[in-house]
Design a protein around this motif. Structure first.
Motif, short mmCIF file in Angstrom:
data_model
loop_
_atom_site.label_atom_id
_atom_site.label_comp_id
_atom_site.label_asym_id
_atom_site.label_seq_id
_atom_site.Cartn_x
_atom_site.Cartn_y
_atom_site.Cartn_z
N TRP A 221 0.84 -1.21 0.00
CA TRP A 221 0.00 0.00 0.00
C TRP A 221 0.88 1.26 0.00
O TRP A 221 0.64 2.18 -0.78
CB TRP A 221 -0.91 -0.04 1.22
N SER A 222 1.88 1.28 0.86
CA SER A 222 2.76 2.45 0.96
C SER A 222 3.55 2.65 -0.32
O SER A 222 3.70 3.79 -0.80
CB SER A 222 3.71 2.29 2.16
N LEU A 223 4.06 1.56 -0.90
CA LEU A 223 4.85 1.67 -2.13
C LEU A 223 3.99 2.15 -3.30
O LEU A 223 4.44 2.97 -4.11
CB LEU A 223 5.48 0.32 -2.45
N ILE A 224 2.76 1.64 -3.41
CA ILE A 224 1.87 2.08 -4.49
C ILE A 224 1.53 3.55 -4.33
O ILE A 224 1.36 4.28 -5.32
CB ILE A 224 0.60 1.21 -4.51
N ASN A 225 1.46 4.00 -3.07
CA ASN A 225 1.19 5.42 -2.82
C ASN A 225 2.45 6.27 -2.85
O ASN A 225 2.48 7.37 -2.29
CB ASN A 225 0.46 5.57 -1.47
N ASN A 226 3.49 5.70 -3.53
CA ASN A 226 4.73 6.44 -3.83
C ASN A 226 5.57 6.78 -2.61
O ASN A 226 6.40 7.70 -2.65
CB ASN A 226 4.42 7.73 -4.62
N ASP A 227 5.36 6.05 -1.50
CA ASP A 227 6.24 6.25 -0.35
C ASP A 227 7.55 5.51 -0.61
O ASP A 227 7.56 4.39 -1.14
CB ASP A 227 5.60 5.69 0.92
N LYS A 228 8.65 6.13 -0.25
CA LYS A 228 9.95 5.47 -0.36
C LYS A 228 10.19 4.67 0.91
O LYS A 228 10.15 5.22 2.02
CB LYS A 228 11.07 6.51 -0.55
N ILE A 229 10.42 3.38 0.77
CA ILE A 229 10.57 2.51 1.94
C ILE A 229 11.90 1.76 1.86
O ILE A 229 12.23 1.17 0.83
CB ILE A 229 9.41 1.51 2.03
N SER A 230 12.63 1.79 2.96
CA SER A 230 13.91 1.07 3.03
C SER A 230 13.81 -0.05 4.06
O SER A 230 12.80 -0.17 4.76
CB SER A 230 15.03 2.03 3.44
N LEU A 231 14.85 -0.86 4.14
CA LEU A 231 14.88 -1.92 5.14
C LEU A 231 14.78 -1.34 6.55
O LEU A 231 14.09 -1.88 7.42
CB LEU A 231 16.18 -2.73 5.01
N THR A 232 15.45 -0.20 6.75
CA THR A 232 15.41 0.45 8.06
C THR A 232 13.99 0.88 8.41
O THR A 232 13.55 0.77 9.56
CB THR A 232 16.35 1.67 8.08
N THR A 233 13.26 1.39 7.39
CA THR A 233 11.87 1.81 7.61
C THR A 233 11.03 0.65 8.11
O THR A 233 10.24 0.78 9.05
CB THR A 233 11.25 2.36 6.31
N ILE A 234 11.21 -0.52 7.49
CA ILE A 234 10.45 -1.71 7.88
C ILE A 234 10.83 -2.13 9.30
O ILE A 234 9.95 -2.47 10.12
CB ILE A 234 10.72 -2.88 6.90
N GLU A 235 12.11 -2.10 9.59
CA GLU A 235 12.58 -2.50 10.93
C GLU A 235 11.95 -1.63 12.02
O GLU A 235 11.44 -2.14 13.02
CB GLU A 235 14.10 -2.38 11.02
N THR A 236 11.99 -0.32 11.82
CA THR A 236 11.50 0.60 12.87
C THR A 236 9.97 0.66 12.91
O THR A 236 9.39 0.77 13.99
CB THR A 236 12.07 2.01 12.62
N THR A 237 9.36 0.61 11.75
CA THR A 237 7.89 0.72 11.71
C THR A 237 7.22 -0.48 12.35
O THR A 237 6.25 -0.34 13.12
CB THR A 237 7.39 0.85 10.25
N PHE A 238 7.72 -1.68 12.05
CA PHE A 238 7.06 -2.90 12.52
C PHE A 238 7.82 -3.59 13.66
O PHE A 238 7.38 -4.63 14.14
CB PHE A 238 6.92 -3.89 11.36
N ASN A 239 8.98 -2.98 14.07
CA ASN A 239 9.78 -3.54 15.16
C ASN A 239 10.18 -4.99 14.86
O ASN A 239 9.95 -5.91 15.65
CB ASN A 239 8.99 -3.48 16.48
#
Length: 683
Positions: free
Chosen positions: A105-123
């Protein structure tokens, strides 16, 4: 504030939270484009939520409207603020599936997501984040999209339509994650519901409640997305053929300052892919599908041996197929939660539907997914139950007749039953399919020529298509047990002897008893002249009569019997294979006399036209070997027939039955030593 999957409930709560004044019912209706009943339904849902939270419920002022107290509004605002603060904590508890959907959903909505983003967002660990991206990459490839990595992070590239399809598909399947994500990222527009209602008014097509909910949600996301012109489809000079829908789509887009024929065409296809509860048969989109629906119904009738009427079914089916057409055309995957139940519990219904939808597959030029077939099967299943229940109630049928195909021999059986028991109402013959899809309401007894699974507590009796003496006794006992005839209703020999002895002297009681018994048996059966009305070759034609001294096995005998019908293209060879399969499955139910087999299957099994054939074997062949589960039966005569419907064969089949009941003539036929004898003596 999102408190329910139903957007109307959450939207009404939002209006109440933001208003210090009373809001009237008409104002709710106008803002949200909903009915008066939906207003009261939504208020009840809101009050349930408020009670659970320990907050004062919505106040109602008679003849004015509804409002929330200032204290209630403050407490709700505190809850909303707290929810925003705890958003990341909620994400910590997401399952892998929920994480994947949120990332896409975030990627389709043009958000830039990195591995670090996933780590911190979802713990989660870096290894888990890496695996999540691999899974996203796999899913996107299946959708025709691609996950790429840049110095800014990951992003999804590919056709805009493919991205939209992924989002729409998840709203269509009522995915709670997407509804939640939508609420946190997009402010709903009340104009959407108004425009959807306007579409219904303009076209005469009305959405189901579920369709209204997921369309409203998706269009909120869609409008937010196309604010960015780079996300819009290319403009086109091609004008969509459906001018009424085009007028609606252009008006909808213009309201949001967009003029784009490409997007207008997309909106038309989008609303058509949504399910209608009622459709206008004169509407352009439906008109193209109606002939396809008609062909599907005809194929279903032909395959099952039932006679579903076109009437409303054609329009209802076409209404459904319109939505299915656009879903399949644009690769939008519909997931039917009842698919396995339908395939397992109603396997025959599913199989027949799969056969029937071939014209639709040719129309869309794609294979119809099982999930869509299961939906279509429900239309046929509902129609079958309604028709069968109506027929049983209307005719006050007490006894149901069942055979493997619902044709031929079972109709002769009904004729005999009606003549023997004129005071009882017997059904038209049911095949196994219609039997399994019937409610048996009002049925007290089932008479079947084959083994069938028991349904409920209804009594059953299995007999031959032409019942022998024991079969008739079993039928009579079953009718008595079901309370359909009295024990003293039928005449009996002993009773007659008692009456005669009171008024006359009986010189020879033994022979009188035999004569009376023979007389009563003749009264209880169809009166058949010893001289048959039609000769053997008039029934079967000379080309279709075969004689053989012997054959090696039953399969060879069956092939020999049907060979004339294969040669004149009445049947395909698959028809013979099906008869062998049915015999192995149901046993000797086609054996209508001690050594006579009436071999037949359904039209769907390889029938091109109606035909009859006759085989006489000088030396009998064994129907079942000793190591099989049925007792071995020896046959000398195989009468084969094929029929394209439930009626075209009945006249000839009636003559066949007369032939079989003429014992003298059948004796002469059995004594024949060649085809020449058969034709010479019986032509």
């Amino acid at each position: 504030m999102q408190i329910s999957k139903n957007r109307h409930v959450s939207q009404m709560l939002g209006l109440l939270m933001n208003s210090k004044d009373v809001i009237t019912v008409p104002e709710f209706q106008k803002h949200l484009a909903i009915s008066r009943r939906t207003v009261y339904y939504s208020i009840a849902k809101i009050n349930t939520f408020l009670n659970q939270e320990g907050i004062d419920t919505v106040s109602s002022i008679k003849n004015l409207g509804f409002y929330l107290s200032e204290q209630s509004r403050k407490e709700l605002q505190n809850i909303e603020n707290k929810n925003r603060e705890n958003t990341n904590e909620d994400l910590f508890n997401f399952s892998k599936e929920q994480r994947i959907k949120t990332i896409i959903w975030s990627l389709i909505n043009n958000d830039k997501i990195s591995l670090t983003t996933i780590e911190t967002t979802f713990n989660v660990s870096r290894n888990t984040a890496d695996n999540d991206f691999k899974h996203v990459n796999l899913l996107m490839a299946q959708c025709g999209l691609k996950l790429i990595t840049s110095h800014e992070g990951h992003k999804i590239i590919g056709p805009e339509i493919k991205k939209r399809n992924w989002v729409y598909e998840h709203f269509l399947n009522e995915d709670p994650i997407l509804f939640s994500l939508l609420t946190s990222s997009v402010n709903p527009s009340p104009d959407i519901n108004i425009f959807l209602k306007e579409f219904e008014k303009m076209t005469g097509n009305f959405f189901t409640d579920d369709a209204f909910v997921y369309l409203s949600a998706y269009l909120s996301w869609y409008l937010n997305r196309i604010k960015d012109s780079t996300n819009r489809l290319a403009n086109t000079h091609t004008i969509p053929s459906n001018l009424l829908a085009l007028e609606w789509a252009q008006k909808f887009l213009f309201k949001h300052c967009i003029v784009n024929l490409g997007e207008a065409g997309y909106l038309i296809d989008l609303v058509h892919s949504s399910q209608f509860v009622k459709a206008n048969s004169e509407y352009g989109g439906i008109q193209e599908i109606l002939p396809i629906a008609k062909k599907i119904i005809f194929r279903f009738n032909r395959a099952t041996g039932v006679e579903l009427k076109l009437d409303s079914l054609q329009v209802n089916l076409a209404t459904h197929l319109l939505a299915a057409y656009y879903r399949i055309k644009f690769g939008i995957s519909y997931k039917n939660s009842n698919l396995n139940t339908i395939k397992n519990k109603y396997s025959e219904l599913f199989s027949f539907t799969k056969f029937a939808v071939k014209p639709f597959e040719q129309f869309v030029k794609k294979t119809i997914p099982d999930d869509e077939i299961a939906l279509i099967a429900l239309y046929f299943g509902g129609e079958l139950k309604a028709i069968e229940d109506q027929n049983l109630n209307q005719d006050q049928v007490s006894v149901m007749i069942v055979c493997s195909s619902g044709i031929g021999t079972s109709r002769i059986l009904k004729q005999q039953l009606t003549e023997k028991f004129p005071g009882i109402s017997f059904s038209e013959p049911f095949n196994t399919f219609t039997y399994e899809n019937s409610s048996l309401k009002g049925i007290k007894l089932i008479i079947s020529t084959i083994d069938i699974p028991r349904k409920g507590q209804t009594n059953m009796v299995k007999v031959a298509a032409i019942p022998n003496e024991q079969d008739w006794k079993n039928i009579e006992n079953a009718l008595q047990k079901a309370g359909l005839i009295e024990f003293n209703e039928r005449l009996n020999v002993e009773g007659l002897l008692d009456i005669i002895s009171e008024y006359a002297r009986i010189e020879d009681p033994i022979n009188l008893k035999k004569s009376l018994k023979k007389y009563l048996e003749l009264q209880g059966t169809t009166n058949v002249s010893k001289k048959n009305n039609m000769s053997l070759d008039e029934i079967f034609t000379k080309q279709n009569i075969t004689f053989a001294d012997h054959v090696d096995n039953f399969k060879q005998a069956l092939s020999l019997a049907f060979d004339p019908l294969v040669k004149n293209h009445s049947i395909e060879k698959t028809y013979i294979d099906k008869i062998i399969q049915l015999t192995q499955l149901h046993g000797p139910y086609m054996l209508i006399e001690n050594d006579v087999l009436l071999a037949h299957a359904k039209a769907i099994d390889g029938v091109n036209k109606t035909g009859f054939s006759f085989l006489l074997l000088k030396k009998p062949v064994v129907l079942f070997e000793k190591n099989q589960r049925f007792l071995e039966k020896k046959i000398r005569i195989i009468i084969g027939f094929s029929t394209i419907d439930t009626t075209s064969h009945l006249k000839t089949l009636g003559e066949v039955m007369k032939l079989l009941q003429n014992k003298d003539l059948m004796g002469e036929i059995r004594s024949s030593n060649s085809k020449y004898d058969l034709l010479k003596n019986h032509s």
